[in-house]
Design an enzyme around this catalytic site. Structure first.
Site, PDB file in Angstrom:
ATOM      1  N   PRO A  56      43.549  40.022  34.059  1.00 58.14           N
ATOM      2  CA  PRO A  56      43.250  38.845  33.572  1.00 58.14           C
ATOM      3  C   PRO A  56      43.181  37.734  34.959  1.00 58.14           C
ATOM      4  O   PRO A  56      42.963  38.569  36.208  1.00 58.14           O
ATOM      5  CB  PRO A  56      44.938  38.543  34.472  1.00 58.14           C
ATOM      6  CG  PRO A  56      45.381  40.328  34.148  1.00 58.14           C
ATOM      7  CD  PRO A  56      44.366  41.188  34.266  1.00 58.14           C
ATOM      8  N   ASP A  57      42.716  37.187  34.656  1.00 59.19           N
ATOM      9  CA  ASP A  57      42.222  36.001  36.185  1.00 59.19           C
ATOM     10  C   ASP A  57      43.032  35.493  36.912  1.00 59.19           C
ATOM     11  O   ASP A  57      44.494  35.848  36.391  1.00 59.19           O
ATOM     12  CB  ASP A  57      41.103  34.251  35.728  1.00 59.19           C
ATOM     13  CG  ASP A  57      41.512  33.699  35.190  1.00 59.19           C
ATOM     14  OD1 ASP A  57      43.140  33.972  34.273  1.00 59.19           O
ATOM     15  OD2 ASP A  57      41.189  33.062  34.299  1.00 59.19           O
ATOM     16  N   PHE A  58      43.252  34.514  37.879  1.00 58.63           N
ATOM     17  CA  PHE A  58      44.664  34.321  38.203  1.00 58.63           C
ATOM     18  C   PHE A  58      44.692  32.665  38.001  1.00 58.63           C
ATOM     19  O   PHE A  58      46.162  32.098  37.966  1.00 58.63           O
ATOM     20  CB  PHE A  58      43.994  33.617  39.481  1.00 58.63           C
ATOM     21  CG  PHE A  58      44.009  34.353  41.064  1.00 58.63           C
ATOM     22  CD1 PHE A  58      43.996  35.892  40.639  1.00 58.63           C
ATOM     23  CD2 PHE A  58      43.892  34.550  42.345  1.00 58.63           C
ATOM     24  CE1 PHE A  58      44.178  37.207  41.634  1.00 58.63           C
ATOM     25  CE2 PHE A  58      43.324  35.383  43.030  1.00 58.63           C
ATOM     26  CZ  PHE A  58      43.581  36.795  42.969  1.00 58.63           C
ATOM     27  N   ARG A  59      44.128  31.345  37.641  1.00 52.00           N
ATOM     28  CA  ARG A  59      44.038  30.516  37.156  1.00 52.00           C
ATOM     29  C   ARG A  59      44.447  30.027  35.883  1.00 52.00           C
ATOM     30  O   ARG A  59      44.976  28.922  35.151  1.00 52.00           O
ATOM     31  CB  ARG A  59      43.537  29.229  38.233  1.00 52.00           C
ATOM     32  CG  ARG A  59      43.830  29.758  39.601  1.00 52.00           C
ATOM     33  CD  ARG A  59      42.770  28.457  40.071  1.00 52.00           C
ATOM     34  NE  ARG A  59      42.967  28.878  41.702  1.00 52.00           N
ATOM     35  CZ  ARG A  59      43.159  29.522  42.393  1.00 52.00           C
ATOM     36  NH1 ARG A  59      42.163  30.551  42.041  1.00 52.00           N
ATOM     37  NH2 ARG A  59      42.905  29.644  43.646  1.00 52.00           N
ATOM     38  N   ASN A  72      34.537  38.482  42.047  1.00 57.00           N
ATOM     39  CA  ASN A  72      35.368  39.353  41.986  1.00 57.00           C
ATOM     40  C   ASN A  72      35.481  40.883  43.020  1.00 57.00           C
ATOM     41  O   ASN A  72      34.500  41.287  43.824  1.00 57.00           O
ATOM     42  CB  ASN A  72      34.714  39.953  40.762  1.00 57.00           C
ATOM     43  CG  ASN A  72      35.609  38.604  39.571  1.00 57.00           C
ATOM     44  OD1 ASN A  72      35.888  37.820  39.769  1.00 57.00           O
ATOM     45  ND2 ASN A  72      34.596  38.760  38.290  1.00 57.00           N
ATOM     46  N   ASP A 123      36.216  43.784  41.177  1.00 51.62           N
ATOM     47  CA  ASP A 123      36.713  44.675  40.195  1.00 51.62           C
ATOM     48  C   ASP A 123      35.366  45.430  40.713  1.00 51.62           C
ATOM     49  O   ASP A 123      35.935  46.851  39.802  1.00 51.62           O
ATOM     50  CB  ASP A 123      36.987  44.114  38.645  1.00 51.62           C
ATOM     51  CG  ASP A 123      35.983  43.277  38.628  1.00 51.62           C
ATOM     52  OD1 ASP A 123      34.516  43.696  38.760  1.00 51.62           O
ATOM     53  OD2 ASP A 123      36.503  42.928  37.804  1.00 51.62           O
ATOM     54  N   HIS A 147      34.322  38.890  47.888  1.00 55.27           N
ATOM     55  CA  HIS A 147      35.940  39.200  48.629  1.00 55.27           C
ATOM     56  C   HIS A 147      36.209  40.283  48.903  1.00 55.27           C
ATOM     57  O   HIS A 147      36.844  40.584  48.418  1.00 55.27           O
ATOM     58  CB  HIS A 147      36.648  38.160  47.345  1.00 55.27           C
ATOM     59  CG  HIS A 147      36.537  36.729  47.329  1.00 55.27           C
ATOM     60  ND1 HIS A 147      36.735  36.042  46.547  1.00 55.27           N
ATOM     61  CD2 HIS A 147      36.401  36.169  48.647  1.00 55.27           C
ATOM     62  CE1 HIS A 147      36.610  34.842  46.886  1.00 55.27           C
ATOM     63  NE2 HIS A 147      36.344  34.729  48.295  1.00 55.27           N
TER      64      HIS A 147
HETATM   65  P1  CNA Z   1      40.248  31.895  38.714  1.00 54.40           P
HETATM   66  O1  CNA Z   1      40.663  31.061  39.810  1.00 54.40           O
HETATM   67  O2  CNA Z   1      41.344  32.813  37.965  1.00 54.40           O
HETATM   68  O3  CNA Z   1      39.480  31.239  37.937  1.00 54.40           O
HETATM   69  C1  CNA Z   1      38.786  31.760  36.701  1.00 54.40           C
HETATM   70  C2  CNA Z   1      38.326  30.818  35.216  1.00 54.40           C
HETATM   71  O4  CNA Z   1      37.667  32.104  34.736  1.00 54.40           O
HETATM   72  C3  CNA Z   1      39.680  29.644  34.973  1.00 54.40           C
HETATM   73  O5  CNA Z   1      38.490  28.246  35.315  1.00 54.40           O
HETATM   74  C4  CNA Z   1      39.214  29.948  33.211  1.00 54.40           C
HETATM   75  O6  CNA Z   1      38.633  28.939  32.343  1.00 54.40           O
HETATM   76  C5  CNA Z   1      38.064  30.849  33.293  1.00 54.40           C
HETATM   77  N1  CNA Z   1      37.943  32.932  32.602  1.00 54.40           N
HETATM   78  C6  CNA Z   1      38.744  33.230  31.748  1.00 54.40           C
HETATM   79  N2  CNA Z   1      38.147  34.117  31.250  1.00 54.40           N
HETATM   80  C7  CNA Z   1      37.163  33.026  30.520  1.00 54.40           C
HETATM   81  C8  CNA Z   1      35.962  33.847  30.103  1.00 54.40           C
HETATM   82  N3  CNA Z   1      36.290  34.577  29.065  1.00 54.40           N
HETATM   83  N4  CNA Z   1      34.755  33.012  29.626  1.00 54.40           N
HETATM   84  C9  CNA Z   1      34.599  32.287  30.436  1.00 54.40           C
HETATM   85  N5  CNA Z   1      35.871  31.052  31.537  1.00 54.40           N
HETATM   86  C10 CNA Z   1      36.858  31.994  31.257  1.00 54.40           C
HETATM   87  O7  CNA Z   1      39.193  32.662  39.258  1.00 54.40           O
HETATM   88  P2  CNA Z   1      37.929  32.193  40.620  1.00 54.40           P
HETATM   89  O8  CNA Z   1      37.070  34.132  40.356  1.00 54.40           O
HETATM   90  O9  CNA Z   1      37.465  31.042  40.798  1.00 54.40           O
HETATM   91  O10 CNA Z   1      39.447  32.399  41.597  1.00 54.40           O
HETATM   92  C11 CNA Z   1      38.697  33.210  42.587  1.00 54.40           C
HETATM   93  C12 CNA Z   1      39.403  34.318  43.462  1.00 54.40           C
HETATM   94  C13 CNA Z   1      39.708  35.328  41.817  1.00 54.40           C
HETATM   95  C14 CNA Z   1      38.916  35.149  43.714  1.00 54.40           C
HETATM   96  O11 CNA Z   1      38.946  35.675  44.631  1.00 54.40           O
HETATM   97  C15 CNA Z   1      38.711  36.393  42.694  1.00 54.40           C
HETATM   98  O12 CNA Z   1      39.448  38.101  43.933  1.00 54.40           O
HETATM   99  C16 CNA Z   1      39.918  36.803  42.251  1.00 54.40           C
HETATM  100  N6  CNA Z   1      39.897  37.297  40.901  1.00 54.40           N
HETATM  101  C17 CNA Z   1      39.293  38.177  40.982  1.00 54.40           C
HETATM  102  C18 CNA Z   1      39.800  38.988  39.789  1.00 54.40           C
HETATM  103  C19 CNA Z   1      38.722  40.099  39.093  1.00 54.40           C
HETATM  104  O13 CNA Z   1      37.731  41.080  39.850  1.00 54.40           O
HETATM  105  N7  CNA Z   1      38.197  40.352  38.104  1.00 54.40           N
HETATM  106  C20 CNA Z   1      40.712  39.081  38.661  1.00 54.40           C
HETATM  107  C21 CNA Z   1      41.259  37.750  39.288  1.00 54.40           C
HETATM  108  C22 CNA Z   1      41.760  37.272  40.437  1.00 54.40           C
END
Ligand code: CNA
Length: 238
Positions: free
Chosen positions: A33-36, A104, A106, A121
């Site tokens: 899962p993402d954050f936002r 990311n 991961d 990060h």
């Molecule tokens: P965020 O703020 O959660 O934004 C993610 C964005 O991705 C959102 O605007 C969504 O609309 C978009 N999104 C989600 N899924 C899809 C998809 N399948 N196709 C297209 N768009 C999509 O995350 P950011 O990366 O902008 O914020 C930075 C933080 C989140 C960093 O510090 C990371 O370390 C942190 N993070 C990382 C992970 C990971 O490593 N996988 C997971 C969760 C959070």
């Protein structure tokens, strides 16, 4: 969307120094899962806001709570790269892509085969003892209970940039250098709200800035090509 993907295909085929700058949205299709997003971590209920839990001061104050959250929500197991990670690795091999810059933590770009990756990060795959510096892998942290401790008694900390912490200067410099020299910059799967990472987009000097994100971002109007859709949908066609 069809003609936008065709334009993107042309730009990619003509690129010599393509840079991909991504965020959590790159890995949602791998099940992280993402954050936002609506189903992201920031829209779930916890005792403290996630920004607080994953901050430096909270880690020092309450490492046990931090680790409960971190193990369950941020340390993925058995995850695999998706089509986006794989296509990017292929482009690097073919000599089109010069670097991946990622927010990311991961390690999925490397797992897909990418070599030149700037992890702004840090990475959950690396963990170190705050006292003696000894390194531990993710499995050690995942399988530990409570606060993982080193043999020397020190607390083990993930090599992840927490809120309130500075980014690695060498990583930042490398990422800026790659973006400055990019002919095509693809920014994808990021809300572009976390600084200083989001500001890196301003170092791009070309006229082929591509933004691919499901939701709108504050930088949409800067893009030469902007697609609001799922990354897998686009990358399956590239
Ligand atoms: P965020 O703020 O959660 O934004 C993610 C964005 O991705 C959102 O605007 C969504 O609309 C978009 N999104 C989600 N899924 C899809 C998809 N399948 N196709 C297209 N768009 C999509 O995350 P950011 O990366 O902008 O914020 C930075 C933080 C989140 C960093 O510090 C990371 O370390 C942190 N993070 C990382 C992970 C990971 O490593 N996988 C997971 C969760 C959070």
């Amino acid at each position: 969307m069809h003609s936008d993907v065709e334009t993107l295909k042309t730009w990619v085929s003509e690129a010599k120094r393509l840079v991909f700058f991504g965020g959590a949205g790159v890995s949602t299709e791998s099940g992280i899962p993402d954050f936002r997003s609506v189903d992201g971590l920031y829209n779930q209920k916890f005792e403290y806001p996630p920004e607080t839990i994953i901050s430096h001061s909270f880690f020092l104050r309450n490492p046990a709570y931090f680790y409960n959250f971190y193990r369950e929500k941020m340390l993925p197991v058995n995850v695999e790269p998706n089509i986006t990670h794989k296509v990017l690795a292929r482009w690097e091999q073919e000599g089109t892509l010069s670097a991946v810059v990622t927010q990311n933590i991961d390690g999925l770009h490397q797992k897909a085969g990418s070599k030149k990756v700037f992890e702004l990060h840090g990475s959950v795959l690396r963990n170190y003892c705050m006292k003696c510096g000894r390194f531990y892998d993710a499995a050690y942290v995942k399988n530990s209970r409570g606060v993982p401790l080193c043999d020397c008694g020190g607390i083990i900390k993930p090599d992840v940039v927490l809120y309130e912490e500075a980014l690695s200067e060498s990583c930042l410099t490398g990422a800026i250098g790659a973006i400055r020299q990019a002919d095509v910059l693809i920014v994808a799967g990021t809300s572009l709200t976390v600084y200083p990472a989001a500001g890196l987009i301003n170092y791009y000097r070309g006229n082929r800035l591509v933004l691919i994100n499901r939701d709108e971002t504050p930088y949409d109007s800067y893009a030469n090509l902007c697609l609001h859709c799922a990354l897998g949908e686009v990358f399956r066609q590239l």
